[in-house]
Design an enzyme around this catalytic site. Structure first.
Site, PDB file in Angstrom:
ATOM      1  N   GLY A  77       0.816  -1.195   0.000  1.00  0.00           N
ATOM      2  CA  GLY A  77       0.000   0.000   0.000  1.00  0.00           C
ATOM      3  C   GLY A  77       0.849   1.243   0.000  1.00  0.00           C
ATOM      4  N   VAL A 123       4.060  -5.863   2.675  1.00  0.00           N
ATOM      5  CA  VAL A 123       4.083  -7.058   3.519  1.00  0.00           C
ATOM      6  C   VAL A 123       4.730  -8.201   2.742  1.00  0.00           C
ATOM      7  CG1 VAL A 123       2.724  -8.680   4.884  1.00  0.00           C
ATOM      8  CG2 VAL A 123       1.990  -6.287   4.701  1.00  0.00           C
ATOM      9  N   LYS A 128       5.763  -6.772   7.890  1.00  0.00           N
ATOM     10  CA  LYS A 128       5.268  -5.517   7.333  1.00  0.00           C
ATOM     11  C   LYS A 128       6.368  -4.464   7.468  1.00  0.00           C
ATOM     12  CE  LYS A 128       1.336  -2.305   7.633  1.00  0.00           C
ATOM     13  NZ  LYS A 128       0.007  -2.083   8.260  1.00  0.00           N
ATOM     14  N   ASP A 145     -10.744   0.899   9.677  1.00  0.00           N
ATOM     15  CA  ASP A 145     -10.518   0.475   8.296  1.00  0.00           C
ATOM     16  C   ASP A 145     -10.922  -0.986   8.101  1.00  0.00           C
ATOM     17  OD1 ASP A 145      -9.799   0.764   5.634  1.00  0.00           O
ATOM     18  OD2 ASP A 145      -7.687   0.312   5.977  1.00  0.00           O
TER      19      ASP A 145
END
Length: 371
Positions: free
Chosen positions: A30, A35, A50, A150
């Protein structure tokens, strides 16, 4: 960030590659982090790593995410946090999180595979199991004063046994009695109306607490059952108009239990929206009363006093045979149902609690036999 991560470690050398062997291909990525699958050199166990991108804004968010994941690491339906470490890359140190690897990937992929194979959504029995695991994880977050912010299909991961693992706390934050102003975050397709609403002079800030997570849970439940999202459109303004209207058409094939849950969670007014407590409170005590001829007052009194008799034994046996351990644990932390005369009446447009309870028990509800 790197310095604070090193100080928190019990080892002098916390460079990632000293302890883990990373694979070169990412499994997720992202704007803020990527990751990678990895192997712990000492044990040979598979993990996920991550790695945050190196800039000041990301580092501040990474510190908060690490703090939250450490707090939540022990719940079976929250992705397991192992440690914060440092990786040397691009001429500097980058913070990273070592966490559990969810072998079956995203719930989004699981749903897409079903839709591609010709199904409208996941099987209702499987949806019920996964959704209650999701609710168990979200309830644990809220009990620890964390709002996820989220929740979406892509952030609900599945392990090898297709058990839910709540992940990606990059937008998460703590909440309390005095709420902090909220900012837009997460995916618009799962965003609550109060997140989408434009700020005005009368209401320049919004206070986004657990209610926004409950809306997102409603969107996820709808998508799991129907195979598509309830609020979609050609552009962002069109999506926002649909969300703020709160109008959603639930297909006729959806049974009364999940239909009531979806209607309860997709309430435009946050005060009327179904809460985690209300979902968790609908357990199997009604069935026990039906089987044993007990009234509500007797069963509640027995549970409060810790009495061991055939009523309470039947109650706990039915819990054990229907739901997994962490889900049962979260329910038992809540007060038993209200005694006669205390039960709240349904508001206009509020969900039918009997339908919800029946769906969670896996009873017959309208058409179709529950497993």
């Amino acid at each position: 960030m790197a310095a604070s991560t090193n100080r928190a470690s019990t080892s002098a050398d916390r460079h990632l590659h000293a302890w883990y062997e990373l694979e070169p291909k990412t499994i997720a990525g992202g704007a803020y982090a990527d990751v990678y699958p990895a192997r712990h050199r000492l044990t040979g166990c598979d993990v996920a790593v991550k790695i945050f991108h190196a800039n000041l804004a990301v580092e501040e968010g990474a510190e908060r995410e690490i703090r939250i994941m450490r707090l939540l690491r022990h719940h079976p339906h929250v992705i397991r946090f192992y440690e914060a470490a440092v990786v040397v890359a691009n001429g500097g140190n980058q913070a990273c999180i070592v966490m559990e690897l969810a072998e079956s990937g995203e719930l989004y992929k699981e749903l897409c595979d079903q839709v591609i194979s010709g199904h409208h959504g996941l099987d209702e029995a499987e949806v019920r199991r996964m959704f209650m695991q999701l609710v168990s994880g979200v309830a644990y977050c809220h009990r620890n004063m964390v709002v996820h912010h989220d929740l979406k299909l892509e952030n609900v991961l599945l392990d090898a046994g297709k058990n839910v693992k709540l992940a990606d706390f990059g937008f998460s934050d703590f909440f309390g009695p005095v709420q902090k102003p909220g900012a837009d975050c997460g995916s618009l397709l799962y965003a609550a109306p109060e997140v989408c609403a434009d700020r005005t002079d009368a209401s320049p800030t919004r206070h986004l607490g657990p209610e926004v997570d409950m809306w997102s849970c409603g969107v996820i439940l709808f998508a799991m059952l129907c195979g598509y999202l309830p609020f979609d459109g050609p552009d962002e303004p069109a999506i926002k108009r649909k969300i703020t209207s709160g109008r959603v058409r639930i297909p006729h094939g959806i049974s009364d239990g999940p239909r009531a849950l979806i209607s309860g969670m997709l309430q435009v007014c946050p005060e009327r929206r179904m809460s985690i407590d209300e979902i968790c409170a609908q357990t199997v005590e009604q069935v026990v009363r039906m089987m044993l001829g007990l009234d509500n007052n007797n069963l509640v009194e027995f549970l409060h006093r810790g009495v061991e008799n055939q009523a309470t034994v039947a109650y706990y046996l039915m819990l054990d045979n229907r739901f997994d351990a962490p889900t049962r644990y979260m329910w038992l932390l809540h007060d038993p149902p209200a005694v006669d005369g205390e039960e709240r009446g349904n508001e206009a447009g509020a969900p039918d609690r009997a339908h919800i309870a029946g769906w969670r028990r896996g009873q017959l509800q309208g058409k179709g036999q529950w497993a």
